[in-house]
Design a protein around this motif. Structure first.
Motif, mmCIF file in Angstrom:
data_model
loop_
_atom_site.group_PDB
_atom_site.id
_atom_site.type_symbol
_atom_site.label_atom_id
_atom_site.label_comp_id
_atom_site.label_asym_id
_atom_site.label_seq_id
_atom_site.Cartn_x
_atom_site.Cartn_y
_atom_site.Cartn_z
ATOM 1 N N ARG A 174 0.820 -1.216 0.000
ATOM 2 C CA ARG A 174 0.000 0.000 0.000
ATOM 3 C C ARG A 174 0.853 1.266 0.000
ATOM 4 N N GLY A 175 2.171 1.134 0.097
ATOM 5 C CA GLY A 175 3.048 2.310 0.129
ATOM 6 C C GLY A 175 2.820 3.132 1.390
ATOM 7 N N CYS A 176 2.588 2.441 2.501
ATOM 8 C CA CYS A 176 2.280 3.123 3.759
ATOM 9 C C CYS A 176 3.423 4.037 4.210
ATOM 10 N N ALA A 177 3.087 5.287 4.581
ATOM 11 C CA ALA A 177 4.123 6.268 4.932
ATOM 12 C C ALA A 177 4.258 6.452 6.440
ATOM 13 N N ALA A 178 3.397 5.758 7.215
ATOM 14 C CA ALA A 178 3.452 5.953 8.668
ATOM 15 C C ALA A 178 4.745 5.364 9.234
ATOM 16 N N ASN A 179 5.132 5.844 10.415
ATOM 17 C CA ASN A 179 6.293 5.274 11.088
ATOM 18 C C ASN A 179 5.878 4.006 11.818
ATOM 19 N N ILE A 180 6.765 3.029 11.833
ATOM 20 C CA ILE A 180 6.373 1.749 12.417
ATOM 21 C C ILE A 180 7.303 1.362 13.571
ATOM 22 N N ILE A 181 6.660 0.931 14.661
ATOM 23 C CA ILE A 181 7.422 0.364 15.774
ATOM 24 C C ILE A 181 7.056 -1.105 15.840
ATOM 25 N N ILE A 182 8.038 -1.983 15.772
ATOM 26 C CA ILE A 182 7.747 -3.411 15.840
ATOM 27 C C ILE A 182 7.866 -3.849 17.295
ATOM 28 N N THR A 183 6.847 -4.549 17.776
ATOM 29 C CA THR A 183 6.905 -5.027 19.156
ATOM 30 C C THR A 183 6.794 -6.540 19.143
ATOM 31 N N SER A 184 7.536 -7.189 20.009
ATOM 32 C CA SER A 184 7.356 -8.623 20.110
ATOM 33 C C SER A 184 8.194 -9.237 21.187
ATOM 34 N N GLY A 185 7.833 -10.477 21.558
ATOM 35 C CA GLY A 185 8.605 -11.178 22.565
ATOM 36 C C GLY A 185 9.602 -12.138 21.939
ATOM 37 N N VAL A 186 9.663 -12.169 20.591
ATOM 38 C CA VAL A 186 10.610 -13.100 19.953
ATOM 39 C C VAL A 186 12.041 -12.597 20.106
ATOM 40 N N GLY A 187 12.994 -13.449 19.796
ATOM 41 C CA GLY A 187 14.410 -13.101 19.969
ATOM 42 C C GLY A 187 14.819 -11.919 19.101
ATOM 43 N N SER A 188 15.953 -11.321 19.467
ATOM 44 C CA SER A 188 16.340 -10.086 18.780
ATOM 45 C C SER A 188 16.744 -10.343 17.328
ATOM 46 N N ARG A 189 17.203 -11.571 17.021
ATOM 47 C CA ARG A 189 17.567 -11.871 15.637
ATOM 48 C C ARG A 189 16.345 -11.797 14.733
ATOM 49 N N VAL A 190 15.234 -12.345 15.227
ATOM 50 C CA VAL A 190 14.020 -12.330 14.423
ATOM 51 C C VAL A 190 13.535 -10.892 14.253
ATOM 52 N N LEU A 191 13.577 -10.130 15.361
ATOM 53 C CA LEU A 191 13.152 -8.729 15.295
ATOM 54 C C LEU A 191 13.997 -7.960 14.277
ATOM 55 N N ASP A 192 15.307 -8.198 14.353
ATOM 56 C CA ASP A 192 16.225 -7.563 13.400
ATOM 57 C C ASP A 192 15.856 -7.880 11.971
#
Ligand code: C2E
Ligand code: CA
Ligand code: CA
Length: 733
Positions: free
Chosen positions: A90-108
């Motif tokens: 959709r070409g979304c222009a909003a800023n995104i914060i990813i939240t999760s309890g998974v390991g930092s490698r997956v988040l990265d």
């Protein structure tokens, strides 16, 4: 410190209208987490809305138009990764914060995938999270959207294409300069030229936006010309009078300019002929110009790139592969293209402090670059942890906000003079802290100057330490004075850069021809010198050599001289690093091994033989057991005193093991080596004989191994060989 960047506050129309409140949309399948995030956000003055599933999420996205999204990665049904894929479409222009309890490698990994889809990832929030971390991210996000609303990516291209056209036609595109530094010395290496456009109504527009439009509108070559011409002019007309003379001269004659090239320009031969012509006009050698080409653009049409890039290299320009690590070029393609520098993409560098994966990528890009003989540069260095990490990877150059943001051209000199003043203060303090100033000659340094004198057959060799006002000769051969005023000698110039400086004929060099030692006295015509550093990269002085005849150094000789300067650095490390053995005052095992390695490389290189001598105290264990460790230590100290009496004749000395010393004699005849061993043996015997009856004396083995240039360089093996061929000196009965 003054700086310009996207946040520039100097836009003529800085709109101060109050912004509508920032909106945060939270997607999380856990209601409690959702509510917590909303509460923290509202506390920071952000409007927040929480939804539990993807469907309501997309509905609210359309209706409510949030500025920031907080996304949980793992959810039943459509998960965060799929949601991001759709946001990308959709070409979304909003800023995104990813939240999760998974390991930092997956988040990265998730954050990188999202960035590749063109999404604005502000950061990741690993659960459980601290309220402060969320607030920090929200603050970042608010700042980022205010920036855009104040004249950024929300401009519609239709509206601005003509503005951009107008700006290019009327030469309104300006440039900023971001300094680039050598690692680990911190010496300025050059500047990257970055295009800047201040829109009359919208203020500063980021180049990421207008460069792409300039490419689409066919304006990019003209834009490149304008930006390059301004930067070349800046460099050639620089009046660096406010700097110290040596720094000013270095700035004007050695620093590089990096110019970004669009992929579309690679086919345009005219542009490069123009560049070559402009460099000539400004009297700037092409070697000082580095063209940066992104990895992706160089690989678009490898055949075309190869041709253009080869031509550029032949004209003397240097080439850098930019944003490396984001594209998919194969090693093979990279090897074929004639690059001189590799620039690790800043997304990895920015994340290095927190992401093990990023560090792994950086390490391997640097290794790849080095194995291809390229300068490895990291840009996007924002914190000290990252800089320290980069030092440990032997990265050659760094660039980033930590050291300096891109600067307006007229800010460069004030910035530089302030920085150099501070650096010089730190440097002088470090020189003083070595305690080597006015410390008199020392065998370990004299060995190196003597070796250089022999190898180069040159009368004058000096190890120079430079403090605020003078050059002190820690070791010298061929001159009578032990110091000179700082401004009266060559080495001050060498100290401004990091490289070996060779001056074949001083009378033809305007920097040197009026020096007292060129005009009169020894009438030095030839000079070569290289800075020498402490382990942390602080330049304390130089190793240099001089003579009264014109001469030149071959590439091989230059390398050889640099190895000798490395040996000086090894000795400086001994002084500063506490790698001296406290009993004997000689380099300890680690330091000695390091010196041996450099020396081996040197002798292999010169094609000469060297002798390795070991001196082992056989009865040390016995003495320790019967008479105590105190007595053992005393005997070691005694043996080291005897060795130190003779160390003038050896090229290396160190304590290799508890009861063993090592010595190396480079390029000596078998006869000289025999004489040396005999002298050693008889000194030990003589000492033993002087001892009272109850003293058992030193019972030693003196071992010898010859190292040929083509026998291996493994020190352990060499030592083992030496131990097998021994003269025994008995202790007292
Ligand atoms: P680039 O070539 O990768 O340039 C480096 C960008 O990284 C610059 O952004 C610089 O301000 C930014 N940067 C440097 N250090 C840091 C840091 O520590 N942290 C962060 N977050 N950023 C850092 P800038 O000036 O906005 O330029 C963006 C891109 O626009 C450039 O990326 C380049 O691709 C393009 N560009 C800029 N000027 C020109 C130009 O004259 N010609 C062409 N063809 N492209 C240009
Ligand atoms: Ca660049
Ligand atoms: Ca880059």
């Amino acid at each position: 410190m003054g700086s310009i960047d996207h946040q520039g506050t100097s836009g003529p129309d800085q709109r101060q209208t109050s912004q509508p409140p920032h909106r945060l949309l939270v997607l999380d399948d856990d209601a409690a987490t959702g509510a917590t995030i909303c509460r923290i956000a509202e506390f920071s003055g952000v409007q927040a809305l929480y939804v539990a599933d993807a469907e309501s999420f997309f509905r609210q996205l359309d209706d409510w138009q949030p500025d920031t999204l907080a996304l949980d990665l793992i959810m039943p049904g459509k998960d965060g990764v799929e949601v991001m894929a759709e946001l990308g479409l959709r070409g979304c222009a909003a800023n995104i914060i990813i939240t999760s309890g998974v390991g930092s490698r997956v988040l990265d990994a998730a954050s990188r995938t999202a960035s590749e889809k063109g999404l604005n990832i502000i950061g990741v929030l690993a659960k459980p999270f601290a309220a402060a971390s969320l607030r920090e991210l929200l603050e970042l996000s608010t700042k980022a959207s205010n920036r855009i609303n104040n004249g950024g990516s929300t401009i519609s291209p239709e509206m601005n294409d003509s503005d951009l056209q107008h700006a290019v036609e009327h030469h309104q595109i300006r440039y900023a300069l971001q300094p680039k530094f050598n690692c680990p010395t911190g010496t300025l290496a050059g500047f990257e030229v970055l295009a800047r456009w201040t829109h009359p109504d919208k203020g500063m527009i980021p180049p990421d936006l207008f460069i792409a439009r300039a490419e689409a509108l066919g304006l990019i070559d003209e834009l490149t010309r304008q930006v390059s011409e301004q930067a070349l002019q800046w460099l050639s007309q620089l009046d660096a009078g406010e700097l110290q003379t040596n720094t000013a001269s270095y700035l004007k004659s050695q620093t590089t300019l990096s110019i970004n090239l669009s992929a579309l320009s690679l086919g345009n031969a005219d542009l490069f002929d123009w560049m070559a012509q402009r460099c000539r006009a400004h009297r700037i050698e092409p070697e000082r110009i580095i063209f940066e080409i992104t990895e992706t653009s160089a690989m678009k049409d490898p055949a075309q790139s190869l041709e253009t890039l080869t031509r550029l290299r032949m004209q003397g320009f240097r080439l850098s592969i930019d944003d490396f690590g984001t594209g998919y070029s194969s090693m093979l393609q990279l090897v074929r293209l004639p690059f001189s520098e590799i620039k690790v993409d800043k997304t990895f560098v920015i994340n290095a402090a927190t992401s093990a994966e990023s560090r792994a990528v950086i390490r391997s890009v640097i290794e790849l670059g080095h194995s291809l003989g390229l300068t490895a540069t990291a840009e996007g260095v924002e914190d000290m942890t990252t800089l320290d990490f980069l030092r440990s990877t032997h990265c050659n150059q760094v660039q980033g906000f930590l050291i300096s943001r891109p600067l307006a051209p007229d800010q460069v000199l004030p910035w530089l003079s302030k920085r150099e003043q501070k650096r010089e203060q730190t440097r002088v303090a470090a020189v003083k802290a070595t305690m080597l100033l006015d410390s008199g000659p020392e065998a370990r340094f004299d060995r190196i100057t003597r070796l250089a004198r022999r190898l180069f057959n040159i009368p004058v060799v000096l190890i120079v330490l430079i403090d605020d006002h003078r050059q002190y000769f820690k070791s010298s051969t061929g001159v009578k004075v032990t110091e000179l005023p700082r401004d009266q000698a060559f080495c001050d110039w060498t100290l401004a850069g990091d490289e070996l400086q060779v001056v074949p004929d001083t009378t033809r060099d305007e920097r040197f021809r009026d020096l007292p030692s060129v005009l009169g006295g020894p009438r030095f015509r030839f000079y070569a010198g290289r800075p020498v550093c402490l382990p942390d990269g602080t330049k304390v002085g130089t190793l240099c050599m001089m003579e009264s005849q014109v001469r030149n150094l071959s590439e091989d000789q230059q390398r050889l001289f640099c190895r000798l300067a490395d040996m000086v650095e090894g000795e400086l490390a001994v002084s500063s690093d506490q790698v001296t053995d406290s009993l004997s005052g000689l380099p300890d095992r680690t330091a000695f091994r390091k010196q041996m390695e450099v020396a081996r490389e040197l002798t292999c290189h010169m094609g000469c033989r060297s002798a390795l001598i070991t001196v082992t105290l056989n009865n040390l264990g016995d003495i320790n057991r019967r008479q105590g460790r105190e007595e053992g230590n005393r005997m070691i100290r005694q043996l080291s005193l005897i060795i130190r009496q003779l160390e003038q004749q050896a090229d290396l000395v160190g304590r290799y093991r508890g009861n063993e010393f090592g010595l190396m004699l480079i390029d000596n005849s078998p006869q000289q080596v025999d004489t040396f061993c005999e002298a050693l043996a008889s000194t030990v015997l003589a000492w033993n004989q002087q001892q009272p009856d109850d003293n058992r004396g030193l019972s030693c083995h003196i071992g010898l191994a010859w190292l040929d240039p083509d026998t291996g360089t493994d020190i352990e093996i060499a030592i083992e060989r030496a131990r097998q061929q021994v003269i025994s000196i008995p202790g007292n009965p």
